[in-house]
Structures are given as structure tokens and as C-alpha cells.
Design a protein around this motif. Structure first.
Motif, PDB file in Angstrom:
ATOM      1  N   HIS A   1       0.838  -1.186   0.000  1.00 56.46           N
ATOM      2  CA  HIS A   1       0.000   0.000   0.000  1.00 56.46           C
ATOM      3  C   HIS A   1       0.882   1.247   0.000  1.00 56.46           C
ATOM      4  CE1 HIS A   1      -3.357  -2.641   0.729  1.00 56.46           C
ATOM      5  NE2 HIS A   1      -2.784  -3.097   1.841  1.00 56.46           N
ATOM      6  N   THR A   2       0.326   2.362  -0.407  1.00 55.34           N
ATOM      7  CA  THR A   2       1.106   3.603  -0.449  1.00 55.34           C
ATOM      8  C   THR A   2       1.588   3.986   0.947  1.00 55.34           C
ATOM      9  OG1 THR A   2      -0.227   4.353  -2.326  1.00 55.34           O
ATOM     10  CG2 THR A   2       1.102   6.015  -1.175  1.00 55.34           C
ATOM     11  N   THR A   3       0.686   3.950   1.905  1.00 55.03           N
ATOM     12  CA  THR A   3       1.031   4.263   3.298  1.00 55.03           C
ATOM     13  C   THR A   3       0.200   3.384   4.220  1.00 55.03           C
ATOM     14  OG1 THR A   3      -0.638   6.024   3.422  1.00 55.03           O
ATOM     15  CG2 THR A   3       1.611   6.682   2.817  1.00 55.03           C
TER      16      THR A   3
END
Length: 317
Positions: A258-260
């Protein structure tokens, strides 16, 4: 007091552990001993507070403890089998991480506390007479909290046969007996969180749908663990060959792809812990100000914490 260099509370305060608590901390490299000493003193007060309030409220210590029949000479396969056995016995279901904490509390009477740990400390296990406790860093991502919880459960269930060291540096390769005990703990934790039958079903179900990194990350998300932990569990279960491992880039498991990571929103301590505090406050057995001091909170934060666990407060900040 003069000889030992301590204050009077050292002898009289029931909310202190004096010479009876055992701790094992999971840390990264460079955490100073003085930092651990201070945190142990603080955590010891929380544990002693819970124990004393429980006794006052009619909850007996747990003298009959659950144990795993493992030793330092046990195989990694034995550790995995014991993890799966606990998951089955405790009926943790299709996502064991979601039920593990409540099962530890209800079936093994283990106190689990979500706390703010010092930098570099991800958690700890502790034993005092009649009470076992796990401290989890509430600011870590969920998948790390879940694995740390399962890891510390292993130490609590094997403490007599394999006493853990006071400090476990998770970033330094270990050798000798300590290395083996930690590997046993890792195999147990992976198995209780990802039982092989369920893991195999999800792995086969996702065959051919996505690339290997996304496939592992999606399964890891289902089990609420890290992609790296899922990768090694798949390998140990015979679902990932050595040639598959050579093609994997662990950097693609950061945040499970995931991105963050979403910011963790975990309230401090735990419901059983705060329940004991609220009963003591209502009965006048514990003052509001002392409770706030012991928990390291302002009065306003104490009000917010108590209300967050579903209790009303008769006092205002």
C-alpha cells in the motif's frame, strides 16, 4: 531507606513491583539500558496496580498457568504445530489475529496493554506471581502489533522451559540457544496467525490471478500480518519454493504494497484494565489524581480515556 537509597513508597506502595517482576523487551539496536529501566518501572506500576485492584474487587490470581510442551531442543515444526493447535483450541477462526487478544484475556487470563513505548521498543512480556502480561506498542502498524502479540504469547507459554532474555534485539542476528528460542517463537507466531490449512486454501484460490508480490500482500492483508511474514510462512508450509524466494523483492512488502499505512487508532491500555480503575474510582479506593499520575495522563486525558471505554465519569478535568 538510607541504606537502600529508596523512598518510603518502595516499602509501602502496593502499586509497585519490588523484586518480583520479570520482563523481556523487544527492541531495536541502540536502546539504552536506562531507558528500559525507566519503562520497566512505569510498566511495573501499571501491572501492580491492575493486580492490586483485581484482588480488591474479588478477582483471584491465576495460579494454574497454560504452558506449551516445548523446549529449546524442539523442532521448528513442533513450534508450528503448537501454534496451529492453540489456534484450533481457542477457536480463532479464519482470521486468528482478530480474536487472538480476546482469547489470551479470556482463556489464559493474560493482561494485554496497548501503551506508548519508548522509541525502539516494540513490546514486552512480563510475569509476576499469579499474573502474565503483554505490552504492545499501540503506535505500531496493526500487522506488527499482531505478530508481536503472538510472539510474546509464546514466551509466556514457555517461560519456565525457555526463559527469554531481558532484551531481545530484533535487528541483530542471534546465535546459540537465544537464536533458536527466537526462531521457535517466530515459527509459533506465524503458525497461530496463519494456520496452514487456511493459508493453503487462500494460496490456491489466488493462483494465476496476480503477480506473486501482490498475491502475497493480499493474503497477508487477509490474515492481518506483514507480507514478509506471510512469505516465510508460505515457504515453511511448502507453498513457496526456494526458486520462488529468489524472485521476490522484499521492498515490495513495505506497508503490504500500500502507499502508506493508516495511522493506528488504538486506545491506551485495555478495557479490563480501565474497568478495574473505574470501579476503584467509583468506590473511593483510588483517587482521581493518583490514577492520572500512575497512568501518566492529564485529568482531561483520563476523562477522555475512561469515556472512550464506555464509562461515565463523575468528575471533570
Amino acid at each position: 531507606m538510607d541504606v537502600l537509597g529508596v523512598d518510603l513508597d518502595y516499602f509501602t506502595d502496593p502499586f509497585r513491583l519490588v523484586g518480583e517482576g520479570q520482563f523481556s523487551f523487544r527492541t531495536s539496536t541502540g536502546v539504552a539500558g536506562a531507558v528500559l529501566d525507566d519503562f520497566e518501572d512505569c510498566a511495573g506500576r501499571w501491572i501492580a496496580m491492575y493486580r492490586e485492584l483485581s484482588l480488591e474487587q474479588g478477582f483471584e490470581p491465576r495460579w494454574l498457568e497454560s504452558k506449551l510442551a516445548l523446549t529449546a531442543g524442539s523442532s521448528f515444526e513442533d513450534a508450528q504445530a503448537s501454534g496451529e493447535s492453540v489456534a484450533d483450541r481457542w477457536q480463532l477462526g479464519s482470521c486468528p489475529a482478530a480474536k487472538l487478544r480476546s482469547a489470551m484475556e479470556s482463556r489464559a487470563s493474560i493482561l494485554v496493554l496497548d501503551v506508548d513505548t519508548p522509541p525502539g521498543v516494540s513490546g514486552a512480556a512480563s510475569r509476576v506471581p499469579g499474573l502474565s502480561c503483554v505490552l504492545v506498542n499501540r503506535n505500531d502498524p496493526e500487522r506488527r502489533r499482531n505478530f508481536d502479540l503472538a510472539h510474546e504469547l509464546f514466551h509466556l507459554l514457555t517461560w519456565d522451559a525457555m526463559p527469554p532474555e531481558r532484551t531481545e534485539d530484533v535487528s541483530v542476528p542471534r546465535t546459540g540457544k537465544g537464536w533458536r528460542v527466537e526462531r521457535l517463537a517466530e515459527n509459533f507466531a506465524a503458525a497461530i496467525l496463519m494456520p496452514e490449512k487456511m493459508l493453503r486454501q487462500r494460496w490456491e484460490r489466488s493462483a494465476g490471478e496476480t503477480g506473486i508480490h501482490q498475491r502475497i500482500n493480499e493474503i497477508a492483508d487477509d490474515f492481518r500480518v506483514s507480507g514478509t511474514a506471510c512469505k516465510w510462512r508460505l515457504h515453511n508450509a511448502g507453498l513457496l519454493a526456494g526458486s520462488d524466494l529468489a524472485e521476490i523483492d522484499d521492498r515490495r512488502f513495505v506497508a503490504n504494497g500500500h502507499t502508506t499505512d493508516p495511522p493506528p487508532e488504538v486506545p491506551a491500555f485495555s478495557k479490563p484494565f480501565i474497568d478495574r480503575v473505574v470501579v476503584a474510582l467509583d468506590a473511593g479506593r483510588l483517587s482521581v489524581r493518583r490514577a492520572a499520575t500512575l497512568l501518566g495522563l492529564s485529568l482531561a486525558d483520563l476523562v477522555s480515556l475512561i469515556r472512550g471505554y464506555g464509562h461515565e465519569t463523575y468528575f471533570e478535568a
